[in-house]
Design a protein around this motif. Structure first.
Motif, mmCIF file in Angstrom:
data_model
loop_
_atom_site.group_PDB
_atom_site.id
_atom_site.type_symbol
_atom_site.label_atom_id
_atom_site.label_comp_id
_atom_site.label_asym_id
_atom_site.label_seq_id
_atom_site.Cartn_x
_atom_site.Cartn_y
_atom_site.Cartn_z
ATOM 1 N N ILE A 68 -1.770 -41.872 -23.726
ATOM 2 C CA ILE A 68 -1.224 -42.127 -25.061
ATOM 3 C C ILE A 68 -2.379 -41.989 -26.036
ATOM 4 O O ILE A 68 -3.308 -42.798 -26.041
ATOM 5 C CB ILE A 68 -0.564 -43.511 -25.138
ATOM 6 C CG1 ILE A 68 0.589 -43.580 -24.128
ATOM 7 C CG2 ILE A 68 -0.089 -43.796 -26.556
ATOM 8 C CD1 ILE A 68 1.085 -44.958 -23.851
ATOM 9 N N GLY A 69 -2.332 -40.943 -26.844
ATOM 10 C CA GLY A 69 -3.442 -40.576 -27.707
ATOM 11 C C GLY A 69 -3.602 -41.472 -28.928
ATOM 12 O O GLY A 69 -2.783 -42.348 -29.211
ATOM 13 N N PRO A 70 -4.665 -41.216 -29.678
ATOM 14 C CA PRO A 70 -4.948 -42.012 -30.876
ATOM 15 C C PRO A 70 -3.924 -41.747 -31.978
ATOM 16 O O PRO A 70 -3.356 -40.658 -32.069
ATOM 17 C CB PRO A 70 -6.346 -41.541 -31.294
ATOM 18 C CG PRO A 70 -6.532 -40.216 -30.649
ATOM 19 C CD PRO A 70 -5.685 -40.196 -29.423
ATOM 20 N N HIS A 89 2.824 -39.531 -15.663
ATOM 21 C CA HIS A 89 2.071 -38.285 -15.863
ATOM 22 C C HIS A 89 2.474 -37.546 -17.139
ATOM 23 O O HIS A 89 2.622 -36.317 -17.136
ATOM 24 C CB HIS A 89 2.214 -37.368 -14.644
ATOM 25 C CG HIS A 89 1.621 -37.955 -13.404
ATOM 26 N ND1 HIS A 89 0.276 -37.908 -13.126
ATOM 27 C CD2 HIS A 89 2.204 -38.625 -12.389
ATOM 28 C CE1 HIS A 89 0.048 -38.524 -11.978
ATOM 29 N NE2 HIS A 89 1.190 -38.972 -11.503
ATOM 30 N N CYS A 90 2.637 -38.282 -18.223
ATOM 31 C CA CYS A 90 2.956 -37.678 -19.521
ATOM 32 C C CYS A 90 1.703 -37.612 -20.379
ATOM 33 O O CYS A 90 0.756 -38.370 -20.185
ATOM 34 C CB CYS A 90 4.014 -38.499 -20.259
ATOM 35 S SG CYS A 90 5.617 -38.489 -19.454
ATOM 36 N N VAL A 98 6.117 -47.792 -20.015
ATOM 37 C CA VAL A 98 5.412 -46.544 -19.733
ATOM 38 C C VAL A 98 5.045 -46.532 -18.264
ATOM 39 O O VAL A 98 4.566 -47.533 -17.725
ATOM 40 C CB VAL A 98 4.138 -46.399 -20.607
ATOM 41 C CG1 VAL A 98 3.395 -45.110 -20.281
ATOM 42 C CG2 VAL A 98 4.486 -46.460 -22.087
ATOM 43 N N GLY A 99 5.251 -45.398 -17.625
ATOM 44 C CA GLY A 99 4.945 -45.239 -16.206
ATOM 45 C C GLY A 99 3.464 -45.094 -15.931
ATOM 46 O O GLY A 99 2.610 -45.448 -16.747
ATOM 47 N N TYR A 148 4.944 -33.183 -21.775
ATOM 48 C CA TYR A 148 3.862 -32.995 -22.728
ATOM 49 C C TYR A 148 4.473 -32.979 -24.132
ATOM 50 O O TYR A 148 5.380 -32.185 -24.403
ATOM 51 C CB TYR A 148 3.124 -31.672 -22.487
ATOM 52 C CG TYR A 148 2.099 -31.377 -23.560
ATOM 53 C CD1 TYR A 148 0.830 -31.917 -23.486
ATOM 54 C CD2 TYR A 148 2.423 -30.592 -24.665
ATOM 55 C CE1 TYR A 148 -0.109 -31.678 -24.483
ATOM 56 C CE2 TYR A 148 1.496 -30.341 -25.664
ATOM 57 C CZ TYR A 148 0.236 -30.891 -25.562
ATOM 58 O OH TYR A 148 -0.677 -30.653 -26.563
ATOM 59 N N ILE A 149 3.963 -33.859 -25.004
ATOM 60 C CA ILE A 149 4.400 -33.867 -26.408
ATOM 61 C C ILE A 149 3.183 -33.539 -27.261
ATOM 62 O O ILE A 149 2.198 -34.281 -27.274
ATOM 63 C CB ILE A 149 5.019 -35.221 -26.818
ATOM 64 C CG1 ILE A 149 6.207 -35.549 -25.903
ATOM 65 C CG2 ILE A 149 5.447 -35.177 -28.281
ATOM 66 C CD1 ILE A 149 6.846 -36.893 -26.169
#
Length: 165
Positions: free
Chosen positions: A66-68, A83-84, A60-61, A121-122
């Motif tokens: 990275i969400g829960p 920046h994701c 990962v950059g 963005y996911i």
């Protein structure tokens, strides 16, 4: 000891609620998201909730969130750019057992590298299949199933995800 842990959890939960108006799992209360990311070897400024499941080779950059409740499956190789935003409940896979199941165990597990570009963005609860590449600056809408590559700058959503014009 259990009572001590419960008291600690209650104290930390009240503090988190007052500061951020949220309640999180015990693991997320007692760990630091940025420290978690550093321990995984992720880039500078990246944060990763303790409740994320990270397995295999995941790169990962910088400055990625990275969400829960996420699943990052790097067993076939997974790279995520800078920046994701990987929203709550997102699942990103680099393997599947479809053919293994259908052949009653005769076929092997299939692995393919999965790549997420920078500035992506996911949305929450989306699933990214193995072998998919999502280009820089793409947006994946909430609750989407992405089973094909997504060109840079595209917006996709749906089940399966389709490019929106």
């Amino acid at each position: 000891m259990i009572e001590t842990l419960r008291a600690l959890q209650k104290t930390l939960q009240l503090k988190k609620l007052a500061q951020f108006q949220r309640r999180v799992s015990f693991g997320d209360l007692i760990t630091d998201r940025w420290e978690n990311a550093r321990e995984y070897g992720f880039g500078e400024g990246t944060s990763c909730y303790d409740s994320a499941l990270v397995m295999g080779e995941v790169r990962v950059g910088c400055h990625t969130w990275i969400g829960p409740g996420t699943v990052l499956d790097g067993t076939g190789g997974l790279s995520i750019g800078d920046h994701c935003s990987i929203s709550t409940g997102v699942q990103i896979y680099s393997h599947d057992t479809v053919q293994r199941s259908l052949t009653l165990g005769k076929a092997p597990i299939e692995y393919s590298p999965t790549k997420i570009g920078s500035g992506v963005y996911i949305g929450p609860n989306s699933v990214i299949s193995r072998g998919v590449t999502i280009g820089d600056g793409a947006v994946v809408g909430a609750m989407s199933f992405v089973n094909h590559d997504v060109p840079a700058g595209s917006k996709v959503w749906g089940c399966p995800a389709r490019i929106q014009r």
